[in-house]
Design an enzyme around this catalytic site. Structure first.
Site, short mmCIF file in Angstrom:
data_model
loop_
_atom_site.label_atom_id
_atom_site.label_comp_id
_atom_site.label_asym_id
_atom_site.label_seq_id
_atom_site.Cartn_x
_atom_site.Cartn_y
_atom_site.Cartn_z
N ASP A 1 24.00 7.66 15.52
CA ASP A 1 24.18 8.86 16.34
C ASP A 1 24.07 8.44 17.80
OD1 ASP A 1 24.35 10.25 14.02
OD2 ASP A 1 22.51 11.41 14.28
N ASP B 1 28.34 21.59 8.66
CA ASP B 1 26.91 21.57 8.99
C ASP B 1 26.36 22.96 8.78
OD1 ASP B 1 27.41 18.95 9.84
OD2 ASP B 1 27.88 19.62 11.86
#
Length: 247
Positions: free
Chosen positions: A8, A129
Site C-alpha cells: 500500500d 470494499d
C-alpha cells in the site's frame, strides 16, 4: 490458490493503514521497489499494490513508486487506487501492469468497467470494499447504498478477471478474514473472488485451503507478512501442498 502480498503506497512509501484511516498509517518500507523484490525473493508469484493517495485524489499520485515496483520485480502486478478512466487503464497497462483494479468507478460508472473488460480482456479486476455490508467508495471515505452482491452481479458475464473483496471493518487490525461474507459473495457470482482485509495468521492460510474456500482465487496479506505473523516459506509450502493434493 494465490497468496498476494500487498504494498500500500502513501507518499511514496510502503505503509499499512488501520481500518482504512489515512491518519493511522504505519511505514514498513520507504523503498517500494526493494519491498517488491523482497516479496519475489521470498517466493511469491503475484503482487497486489494500492495507491492510497490516488484512491482519495481520483488519479494516480504514487506513479513513480509503482514504476519502481514494476522495474524491480518480474512478478505480475495488479494495481488499484485512483484508476477512473479508460485512459488511466490504458496508460497503466502499457507501463507493464498485469491488471488494473477498478473500485469507485465500478460503483459510479459500471458501463465503463464493462467497456474496459471488452477493450482489455483479462486485464480488469473490480475492487469491492465493504463497510457494514455496504460498498464504500472514494478511498473508503464514502459509503454507498449498494450491497456487495448487488454490485458484483452487475459484472457477471462482462469478463471481469477477479473481484477483490475487502471488509474494511477488519482491514489492518489482524482480526481474521470475514469468511462468511467472502464465501457468500463467491457463491453468488461466477467471477473469481480474492479475499482481502484481516488475514492475520497461519490459521487463515489453513482456512483458505478448506474445501469450501477452494473456489476463491486467493487472499491478500499485508500487515501479517510485515509483522512476521505469517511465515512466507511456510504459507507458500502449505499452498503448494494443497495444490499438489488437488491435482
Amino acid at each position: 490458490m494465490i497468496l498476494f502480498p500487498a504494498i500500500d503506497l502513501k507518499d511514496g512509501q510502503c505503509v499499512r493503514l488501520k481500518l482504512g484511516d489515512m491518519e493511522q498509517a504505519t511505514v514498513y518500507n520507504p523503498d517500494p521497489g526493494a519491498q517488491a523484490k523482497a516479496f519475489e525473493d521470498q517466493g511469491f508469484e503475484w503482487l497486489h499494490v494500492v495507491d492510497l493517495n490516488g484512491a482519495f485524489a481520483g488519479e494516480t499520485v504514487n506513479g513513480a513508486a509503482v514504476d519502481a515496483i514494476l522495474k524491480a520485480t518480474r512478478n505480475p502486478v495488479q494495481l488499484g487506487g485512483g484508476i477512473r478512466t479508460l485512459d488511466h487503464i490504458e496508460n497503466w497497462l502499457s507501463r507493464g501492469l498485469a491488471r488494473v483494479i477498478l473500485g469507485t468507478v465500478a460503483v459510479r460508472d459500471p458501463a465503463l468497467v464493462i467497456e474496459a473488460c471488452r477493450k482489455f480482456p483479462g486485464k480488469v479486476a473490480v475492487g469491492i470494499d465493504a463497510k457494514g455490508g455496504k460498498v464504500a467508495v472514494e478511498g473508503w471515505a464514502e459509503a454507498s447504498e449498494l450491497g456487495v452482491i448487488e454490485l458484483a452481479k452487475k459484472f457477471e458475464g462482462a469478463g471481469v478477471s477477479a473481484i477483490i473483496y475487502t471488509d474494511i471493518d477488519r482491514d489492518g487490525i489482524l482480526a481474521g478474514i470475514n469468511w462468511a461474507s467472502t464465501l457468500e459473495l463467491a457463491d453468488a457470482v461466477s467471477i473469481p473472488v480474492i479475499a482481502s482485509g484481516g488475514l492475520a495468521a497461519m490459521d487463515d492460510i489453513r482456512r483458505m485451503l478448506e474445501p469450501d474456500a477452494v473456489k476463491l482465487e486467493g487472499a491478500i496479506s499485508g500487515r501479517a507478512l510485515y509483522d512476521g505473523r505469517i511465515d512466507p516459506a511456510e504459507a507458500l509450502a502449505l499452498i503448494r501442498s494443497a495444490k499438489g493434493k488437488a491435482a
